[in-house]
Design a protein around this motif. Sequence first.
Motif, PDB file in Angstrom:
ATOM      1  N   THR A 117      35.806  49.495  42.935  1.00 53.65           N
ATOM      2  CA  THR A 117      37.106  49.561  42.256  1.00 53.65           C
ATOM      3  C   THR A 117      37.806  48.210  42.218  1.00 53.65           C
ATOM      4  N   TRP A 118      37.467  47.341  43.119  1.00 52.19           N
ATOM      5  CA  TRP A 118      38.251  46.123  43.329  1.00 52.19           C
ATOM      6  C   TRP A 118      38.309  45.202  42.120  1.00 52.19           C
ATOM      7  N   GLN A 119      37.204  45.034  41.422  1.00 52.25           N
ATOM      8  CA  GLN A 119      37.174  44.122  40.271  1.00 52.25           C
ATOM      9  C   GLN A 119      38.176  44.566  39.196  1.00 52.25           C
ATOM     10  N   ILE A 120      38.162  45.858  38.860  1.00 46.84           N
ATOM     11  CA  ILE A 120      39.079  46.362  37.825  1.00 46.84           C
ATOM     12  C   ILE A 120      40.515  46.352  38.342  1.00 46.84           C
ATOM     13  N   ARG A 121      40.725  46.745  39.584  1.00 54.67           N
ATOM     14  CA  ARG A 121      42.082  46.683  40.153  1.00 54.67           C
ATOM     15  C   ARG A 121      42.661  45.282  39.993  1.00 54.67           C
ATOM     16  N   HIS A 122      41.855  44.300  40.359  1.00 52.67           N
ATOM     17  CA  HIS A 122      42.332  42.918  40.313  1.00 52.67           C
ATOM     18  C   HIS A 122      42.575  42.458  38.878  1.00 52.67           C
ATOM     19  N   LYS A 123      41.616  42.663  38.027  1.00 54.16           N
ATOM     20  CA  LYS A 123      41.687  42.187  36.645  1.00 54.16           C
ATOM     21  C   LYS A 123      42.834  42.826  35.865  1.00 54.16           C
ATOM     22  N   VAL A 124      43.028  44.143  36.046  1.00 52.96           N
ATOM     23  CA  VAL A 124      44.002  44.880  35.245  1.00 52.96           C
ATOM     24  C   VAL A 124      45.395  44.893  35.875  1.00 52.96           C
TER      25      VAL A 124
ATOM     26  N   VAL B  39      60.239  47.947  44.781  1.00 54.36           N
ATOM     27  CA  VAL B  39      59.642  46.770  44.148  1.00 54.36           C
ATOM     28  C   VAL B  39      58.581  46.209  45.085  1.00 54.36           C
ATOM     29  N   LYS B  40      57.412  45.905  44.512  1.00 54.77           N
ATOM     30  CA  LYS B  40      56.321  45.275  45.261  1.00 54.77           C
ATOM     31  C   LYS B  40      55.822  44.097  44.444  1.00 54.77           C
ATOM     32  N   SER B  41      55.837  42.933  45.022  1.00 58.78           N
ATOM     33  CA  SER B  41      55.353  41.713  44.362  1.00 58.78           C
ATOM     34  C   SER B  41      55.931  41.557  42.959  1.00 58.78           C
ATOM     35  N   GLY B  42      57.237  41.829  42.831  1.00 61.05           N
ATOM     36  CA  GLY B  42      57.926  41.648  41.562  1.00 61.05           C
ATOM     37  C   GLY B  42      57.747  42.776  40.560  1.00 61.05           C
ATOM     38  N   GLN B  43      57.020  43.812  40.925  1.00 57.78           N
ATOM     39  CA  GLN B  43      56.754  44.944  40.024  1.00 57.78           C
ATOM     40  C   GLN B  43      57.541  46.167  40.516  1.00 57.78           C
TER      41      GLN B  43
ATOM     42  N   LYS C 282      46.061  53.052  42.179  1.00 55.23           N
ATOM     43  CA  LYS C 282      45.270  52.061  41.451  1.00 55.23           C
ATOM     44  C   LYS C 282      44.511  52.636  40.260  1.00 55.23           C
ATOM     45  N   LEU C 283      45.143  53.519  39.510  1.00 54.82           N
ATOM     46  CA  LEU C 283      44.556  54.003  38.256  1.00 54.82           C
ATOM     47  C   LEU C 283      44.608  52.845  37.265  1.00 54.82           C
ATOM     48  N   ALA C 284      43.437  52.388  36.839  1.00 51.58           N
ATOM     49  CA  ALA C 284      43.391  51.224  35.952  1.00 51.58           C
ATOM     50  C   ALA C 284      42.205  51.326  35.004  1.00 51.58           C
ATOM     51  N   THR C 285      42.406  50.847  33.790  1.00 51.19           N
ATOM     52  CA  THR C 285      41.375  50.841  32.755  1.00 51.19           C
ATOM     53  C   THR C 285      41.279  49.438  32.171  1.00 51.19           C
ATOM     54  N   LEU C 286      40.065  48.960  31.976  1.00 49.73           N
ATOM     55  CA  LEU C 286      39.883  47.646  31.359  1.00 49.73           C
ATOM     56  C   LEU C 286      40.617  47.582  30.027  1.00 49.73           C
ATOM     57  N   GLU C 287      41.195  46.442  29.729  1.00 41.29           N
ATOM     58  CA  GLU C 287      42.054  46.291  28.549  1.00 41.29           C
ATOM     59  C   GLU C 287      41.367  46.716  27.247  1.00 41.29           C
TER      60      GLU C 287
ATOM     61  N   PHE D 132      44.169  41.068  47.721  1.00 44.21           N
ATOM     62  CA  PHE D 132      45.398  41.836  47.546  1.00 44.21           C
ATOM     63  C   PHE D 132      45.121  43.267  47.100  1.00 44.21           C
ATOM     64  N   VAL D 133      44.027  43.480  46.364  1.00 45.59           N
ATOM     65  CA  VAL D 133      43.724  44.806  45.818  1.00 45.59           C
ATOM     66  C   VAL D 133      42.837  45.642  46.744  1.00 45.59           C
ATOM     67  N   GLN D 134      42.460  45.096  47.879  1.00 43.20           N
ATOM     68  CA  GLN D 134      41.636  45.817  48.845  1.00 43.20           C
ATOM     69  C   GLN D 134      42.570  46.506  49.836  1.00 43.20           C
ATOM     70  N   LEU D 135      42.591  47.827  49.795  1.00 41.69           N
ATOM     71  CA  LEU D 135      43.514  48.615  50.621  1.00 41.69           C
ATOM     72  C   LEU D 135      42.890  48.912  51.984  1.00 41.69           C
ATOM     73  N   GLU D 136      43.735  48.881  53.010  1.00 40.73           N
ATOM     74  CA  GLU D 136      43.268  49.229  54.357  1.00 40.73           C
ATOM     75  C   GLU D 136      42.628  50.608  54.391  1.00 40.73           C
ATOM     76  N   GLU D 137      43.211  51.536  53.638  1.00 37.74           N
ATOM     77  CA  GLU D 137      42.745  52.921  53.673  1.00 37.74           C
ATOM     78  C   GLU D 137      41.601  53.214  52.710  1.00 37.74           C
ATOM     79  N   ASP D 138      41.100  52.206  52.015  1.00 35.49           N
ATOM     80  CA  ASP D 138      40.026  52.424  51.036  1.00 35.49           C
ATOM     81  C   ASP D 138      38.840  53.195  51.607  1.00 35.49           C
ATOM     82  N   ASN D 139      38.451  52.906  52.829  1.00 36.10           N
ATOM     83  CA  ASN D 139      37.274  53.577  53.405  1.00 36.10           C
ATOM     84  C   ASN D 139      37.485  55.069  53.633  1.00 36.10           C
ATOM     85  N   SER D 140      38.730  55.513  53.668  1.00 37.00           N
ATOM     86  CA  SER D 140      38.990  56.944  53.872  1.00 37.00           C
ATOM     87  C   SER D 140      39.312  57.667  52.569  1.00 37.00           C
ATOM     88  N   GLY D 141      39.228  56.964  51.456  1.00 36.39           N
ATOM     89  CA  GLY D 141      39.588  57.566  50.171  1.00 36.39           C
ATOM     90  C   GLY D 141      38.395  58.073  49.380  1.00 36.39           C
TER      91      GLY D 141
END
Length: 135
Positions: free
Chosen positions: A11-18, A121-125, A64-69, A27-36
């Motif tokens: 998931t990380w590549q799309i999370r980061h890119k989008v 707000v997180k990182s300006g978003q 982190k619902l994301a779709t390539l542009e 930044f897009v690697q979540l601590e809880e990713d291994n339990s998801g």
Amino acid sequence: MKIATIKASETWQIRHKVMWPDQPFEFVQLEEDNSGLHFGVFDKDILVSIVSCFIADDEMQFRKLATLENYQGKGIASLLLNHILKLAKDKGLRKVWCNARTNKKSFYVRFGMRDIGKTFVKSGQEFSIMEILLF
């Protein structure tokens, strides 16, 4: 288009890119990713959309619902969201919720989700917490 279970690292590549292209990749690697639970939509062999789900008690948060542009606007994220809502119902979960980017709230409203009136707000978003009660 095919939905499949994927590894968190996929998931990380799309999370980061989008979602966070201006942040470091970590930044897009979540601590809880291994339990998801992580799902992706594939167009042939190309991963084009992703989502990560985290279940606690009788609730599921999706993140982190994301779709390539190039694939946005074709109903792919809707396909994925319907998939995880069905999964939650099949598991007998009471609630599904997310932290939605405030400018994307109308997308989630179409699925019966409602803004519960909490924002942050997180990182300006800016984000709004959205939820749907299933039972």
